[in-house]
Motif scaffolding. Structure first.
Motif, PDB file in Angstrom:
ATOM      1  N   LEU A   1       0.840  -1.196   0.000  1.00 12.67           N
ATOM      2  CA  LEU A   1       0.000   0.000   0.000  1.00 12.67           C
ATOM      3  C   LEU A   1       0.881   1.254   0.000  1.00 12.67           C
ATOM      4  O   LEU A   1       0.595   2.221  -0.716  1.00 12.67           O
ATOM      5  CB  LEU A   1      -0.950   0.004   1.202  1.00 12.67           C
ATOM      6  CG  LEU A   1      -1.907   1.182   1.289  1.00 12.67           C
ATOM      7  CD1 LEU A   1      -2.803   1.243   0.059  1.00 12.67           C
ATOM      8  CD2 LEU A   1      -2.744   1.094   2.555  1.00 12.67           C
ATOM      9  N   SER A   2       1.968   1.226   0.759  1.00 10.66           N
ATOM     10  CA  SER A   2       2.917   2.354   0.762  1.00 10.66           C
ATOM     11  C   SER A   2       3.529   2.549  -0.615  1.00 10.66           C
ATOM     12  O   SER A   2       3.717   3.685  -1.070  1.00 10.66           O
ATOM     13  CB  SER A   2       4.015   2.121   1.796  1.00 10.66           C
ATOM     14  OG  SER A   2       3.475   2.014   3.076  1.00 10.66           O
ATOM     15  N   TRP A   3       3.846   1.461  -1.289  1.00  9.75           N
ATOM     16  CA  TRP A   3       4.383   1.556  -2.650  1.00  9.75           C
ATOM     17  C   TRP A   3       3.393   2.241  -3.570  1.00  9.75           C
ATOM     18  O   TRP A   3       3.765   3.147  -4.322  1.00  9.75           O
ATOM     19  CB  TRP A   3       4.679   0.169  -3.199  1.00  9.75           C
ATOM     20  CG  TRP A   3       5.987  -0.417  -2.829  1.00  9.75           C
ATOM     21  CD1 TRP A   3       6.845   0.015  -1.855  1.00  9.75           C
ATOM     22  CD2 TRP A   3       6.593  -1.548  -3.418  1.00  9.75           C
ATOM     23  NE1 TRP A   3       7.929  -0.791  -1.798  1.00  9.75           N
ATOM     24  CE2 TRP A   3       7.805  -1.771  -2.756  1.00  9.75           C
ATOM     25  CE3 TRP A   3       6.220  -2.417  -4.429  1.00  9.75           C
ATOM     26  CZ2 TRP A   3       8.661  -2.811  -3.080  1.00  9.75           C
ATOM     27  CZ3 TRP A   3       7.065  -3.453  -4.750  1.00  9.75           C
ATOM     28  CH2 TRP A   3       8.278  -3.643  -4.095  1.00  9.75           C
ATOM     29  N   ILE A   4       2.149   1.797  -3.511  1.00 10.69           N
ATOM     30  CA  ILE A   4       1.120   2.372  -4.380  1.00 10.69           C
ATOM     31  C   ILE A   4       0.977   3.867  -4.116  1.00 10.69           C
ATOM     32  O   ILE A   4       0.906   4.675  -5.051  1.00 10.69           O
ATOM     33  CB  ILE A   4      -0.222   1.637  -4.188  1.00 10.69           C
ATOM     34  CG1 ILE A   4      -0.099   0.194  -4.670  1.00 10.69           C
ATOM     35  CG2 ILE A   4      -1.348   2.348  -4.926  1.00 10.69           C
ATOM     36  CD1 ILE A   4      -1.244  -0.707  -4.236  1.00 10.69           C
ATOM     37  N   ILE A   5       0.971   4.252  -2.847  1.00 10.24           N
ATOM     38  CA  ILE A   5       0.853   5.670  -2.495  1.00 10.24           C
ATOM     39  C   ILE A   5       2.047   6.453  -3.029  1.00 10.24           C
ATOM     40  O   ILE A   5       1.887   7.535  -3.614  1.00 10.24           O
ATOM     41  CB  ILE A   5       0.704   5.837  -0.969  1.00 10.24           C
ATOM     42  CG1 ILE A   5      -0.656   5.300  -0.518  1.00 10.24           C
ATOM     43  CG2 ILE A   5       0.881   7.293  -0.554  1.00 10.24           C
ATOM     44  CD1 ILE A   5      -0.802   5.177   0.983  1.00 10.24           C
ATOM     45  N   CYS A   6       3.242   5.926  -2.873  1.00 10.56           N
ATOM     46  CA  CYS A   6       4.438   6.625  -3.361  1.00 10.56           C
ATOM     47  C   CYS A   6       4.442   6.751  -4.882  1.00 10.56           C
ATOM     48  O   CYS A   6       4.825   7.790  -5.426  1.00 10.56           O
ATOM     49  CB  CYS A   6       5.696   5.913  -2.883  1.00 10.56           C
ATOM     50  SG  CYS A   6       6.016   6.127  -1.131  1.00 10.56           S
ATOM     51  N   TYR A   7       4.001   5.699  -5.578  1.00  7.55           N
ATOM     52  CA  TYR A   7       3.921   5.781  -7.037  1.00  7.55           C
ATOM     53  C   TYR A   7       2.889   6.821  -7.471  1.00  7.55           C
ATOM     54  O   TYR A   7       3.123   7.568  -8.431  1.00  7.55           O
ATOM     55  CB  TYR A   7       3.579   4.424  -7.652  1.00  7.55           C
ATOM     56  CG  TYR A   7       4.684   3.404  -7.552  1.00  7.55           C
ATOM     57  CD1 TYR A   7       6.004   3.744  -7.782  1.00  7.55           C
ATOM     58  CD2 TYR A   7       4.407   2.086  -7.235  1.00  7.55           C
ATOM     59  CE1 TYR A   7       7.014   2.805  -7.694  1.00  7.55           C
ATOM     60  CE2 TYR A   7       5.405   1.140  -7.147  1.00  7.55           C
ATOM     61  CZ  TYR A   7       6.712   1.504  -7.378  1.00  7.55           C
ATOM     62  OH  TYR A   7       7.708   0.573  -7.294  1.00  7.55           O
TER      63      TYR A   7
END
Length: 146
Positions: free
Chosen positions: A91-97
């Motif tokens: 989820l953190s990856w998706i937010i950062c992307y």
């Protein structure tokens, strides 16, 4: 191009995060492998949009430091308490992307605006010596690349 590459990473992150089967998660993982292509795009933007060796060097160094910090911090999101799904990490990856896409759009809009301002300045004769080494935001002939 940077936005397109990052969209692949967003799709991949979503597939890994919410994929119903291992096959879907594997396809998402393959989509995530496009992510390293974002870094050369950022470096080329720095090389194209800063005039002068010192300014370009400082900007490139700042980008590299942020890149290194992110590569140190990123793996810390994969905690053993979250295994095997690692939902917080993905989820953190998706937010950062998604933030990467947002900032890319904001930079593009800012550069378009600055290019229009520079074109308006070019209509007026500059008061400085034309042989002077002007920074990019002062030189009326400079155009930002995006």
């Amino acid at each position: 191009m940077m936005i397109l590459v990052t969209l692949f990473s967003v799709i991949g992150g979503c597939l890994v995060y919410k994929g119903a089967t291992n096959g879907v998660k594997l396809v998402g993982y393959y989509f995530l492998q496009v992510q390293p292509a974002i870094f050369p795009h950022i470096l080329s933007m720095v090389a194209s949009n800063f005039r002068g060796t010192t300014r370009r060097s400082i900007a490139s160094s700042a980008v590299f430091i942020v890149y290194c910090v992110a590569n140190i911090a990123g793996p810390q999101l994969f905690r053993h308490e979250d295994a095997p799904k690692y939902t917080k990490a993905f989820l953190s990856w998706i937010i950062c992307y998604c933030l990467t896409i947002l900032f890319a759009v904001l930079i593009m809009l800012s550069y378009k605006y600055q290019n229009k301002r520079q074109a308006a300045k070019q209509q007026v004769k500059p008061e400085e010596d034309p042989n002077a080494d002007l920074v990019e935001y002062v030189d009326p002939t400079f155009r930002y690349m995006y």
